[in-house]
Write an enzyme that holds these catalytic residues in place. Structure first.
Site, PDB file in Angstrom:
ATOM      1  N   HIS A  61     -33.559 -60.328 -10.026  1.00 55.77           N
ATOM      2  CA  HIS A  61     -32.934 -58.871  -9.981  1.00 55.77           C
ATOM      3  C   HIS A  61     -34.082 -57.913  -9.574  1.00 55.77           C
ATOM      4  O   HIS A  61     -35.117 -58.356  -9.672  1.00 55.77           O
ATOM      5  CB  HIS A  61     -32.755 -58.472 -11.292  1.00 55.77           C
ATOM      6  CG  HIS A  61     -31.675 -59.300 -11.724  1.00 55.77           C
ATOM      7  ND1 HIS A  61     -31.422 -59.786 -13.238  1.00 55.77           N
ATOM      8  CD2 HIS A  61     -30.582 -59.954 -11.592  1.00 55.77           C
ATOM      9  CE1 HIS A  61     -30.705 -60.640 -13.367  1.00 55.77           C
ATOM     10  NE2 HIS A  61     -29.912 -60.736 -12.464  1.00 55.77           N
ATOM     11  N   LYS A  71     -42.488 -54.023 -13.939  1.00 50.47           N
ATOM     12  CA  LYS A  71     -42.266 -54.554 -15.213  1.00 50.47           C
ATOM     13  C   LYS A  71     -43.751 -55.378 -15.985  1.00 50.47           C
ATOM     14  O   LYS A  71     -44.357 -55.885 -15.061  1.00 50.47           O
ATOM     15  CB  LYS A  71     -41.188 -55.536 -15.251  1.00 50.47           C
ATOM     16  CG  LYS A  71     -39.881 -55.139 -14.875  1.00 50.47           C
ATOM     17  CD  LYS A  71     -38.831 -56.139 -14.559  1.00 50.47           C
ATOM     18  CE  LYS A  71     -37.663 -55.618 -14.125  1.00 50.47           C
ATOM     19  NZ  LYS A  71     -36.362 -56.677 -13.848  1.00 50.47           N
ATOM     20  N   TYR A 131     -39.684 -56.815 -22.142  1.00 45.53           N
ATOM     21  CA  TYR A 131     -40.464 -56.310 -20.901  1.00 45.53           C
ATOM     22  C   TYR A 131     -40.285 -54.609 -20.929  1.00 45.53           C
ATOM     23  O   TYR A 131     -39.373 -53.928 -21.550  1.00 45.53           O
ATOM     24  CB  TYR A 131     -39.618 -56.616 -19.744  1.00 45.53           C
ATOM     25  CG  TYR A 131     -38.412 -56.554 -19.480  1.00 45.53           C
ATOM     26  CD1 TYR A 131     -37.780 -55.748 -18.395  1.00 45.53           C
ATOM     27  CD2 TYR A 131     -37.304 -57.581 -19.947  1.00 45.53           C
ATOM     28  CE1 TYR A 131     -36.556 -55.592 -18.179  1.00 45.53           C
ATOM     29  CE2 TYR A 131     -36.044 -57.331 -19.778  1.00 45.53           C
ATOM     30  CZ  TYR A 131     -35.668 -56.387 -18.991  1.00 45.53           C
ATOM     31  OH  TYR A 131     -34.430 -56.184 -18.330  1.00 45.53           O
ATOM     32  N   ASP A 169     -24.654 -63.417 -11.723  1.00 43.25           N
ATOM     33  CA  ASP A 169     -25.565 -64.082 -11.129  1.00 43.25           C
ATOM     34  C   ASP A 169     -25.365 -65.290 -10.119  1.00 43.25           C
ATOM     35  O   ASP A 169     -26.240 -65.771  -9.460  1.00 43.25           O
ATOM     36  CB  ASP A 169     -26.819 -64.619 -12.260  1.00 43.25           C
ATOM     37  CG  ASP A 169     -27.686 -63.307 -12.415  1.00 43.25           C
ATOM     38  OD1 ASP A 169     -27.768 -62.211 -11.832  1.00 43.25           O
ATOM     39  OD2 ASP A 169     -28.405 -63.693 -13.497  1.00 43.25           O
TER      40      ASP A 169
END
Length: 190
Positions: A61, A71, A131, A169
């Site tokens: 992603h 991130k 995250y 996904d």
């Protein structure tokens, strides 16, 4: 905190200094002062957490411009194989990936700058993944690449018959079929 460079510029592994004794352990999982000095100046604005079981693959992603995200990822419990793919058009490492095992035991973190696709596979019975992001999530800005893109050849370290994917996904395009949203020669932090 120790900063370990990877084969892709800007993508770094962080190892915190851990203090352990008979009572347990203590470490700073994040210090803005140290991060800004050792990695880059950044303003994280959102923290996320997910829990997944063995075999789950999430990714690959990214967020499109103007809502790109950096991130800082870590695992609180369990073990994952964390993967970042360089998707910056014109980059000398375009299409290359770095895979790092992150776990509650090794306490490593991976900093993923803007211009990368990100995903992970769960190698333990379950994993709690955390995250930080430097921009808020914008669903209209979602982008993704197929986790099994043969050109990327990522070894997720999960047998094919044990991989668990979200419905979304299962249907992402290959990197060669995606319009690049990032230019290596443009500073994505401006």
């Amino acid at each position: 905190m120790e900063v370990i460079k990877t084969d892709i510029e800007g993508l770094v592994i962080l190892e915190p200094k851990v203090f352990e004794d008979a009572r347990g352990y203590f470490f700073e999982s994040y210090s803005k002062r140290d991060f800004d000095k050792l990695v880059r100046e950044i303003n994280f604005v959102q923290d996320n957490e997910s829990k997944s079981s063995y075999g789950v693959v999430r990714g690959l992603h990214y967020q499109k411009w103007p809502f790109t995200q950096s991130k800082l990822v870590r695992v609180h419990r369990g073990t994952v194989l964390d993967v970042a793919v360089d998707i910056r058009k014109g980059s000398p490492t375009y299409g290359k990936s770095v895979a790092v095992e992150l776990s509650g035991e090794n306490r490593r973190m991976l900093f993923i700058p803007r211009g990368f696709a990100h995903g992970f596979s769960v190698l333990s019975e379950e994993a709690v993944f955390q995250y930080k992001c430097d921009d808020f999530y914008h669903p209209e800005s979602e982008g993704a690449i197929a986790w099994d893109d043969p050109d990327l050849a990522i070894d997720w370290r999960i047998p094919a018959d044990k991989i668990v994917l979200s419905e979304k996904d299962k249907h992402h395009p290959r990197l060669c079929d995606v319009e690049s949203h990032f230019d290596y020669n443009v500073d994505l932090y401006e």
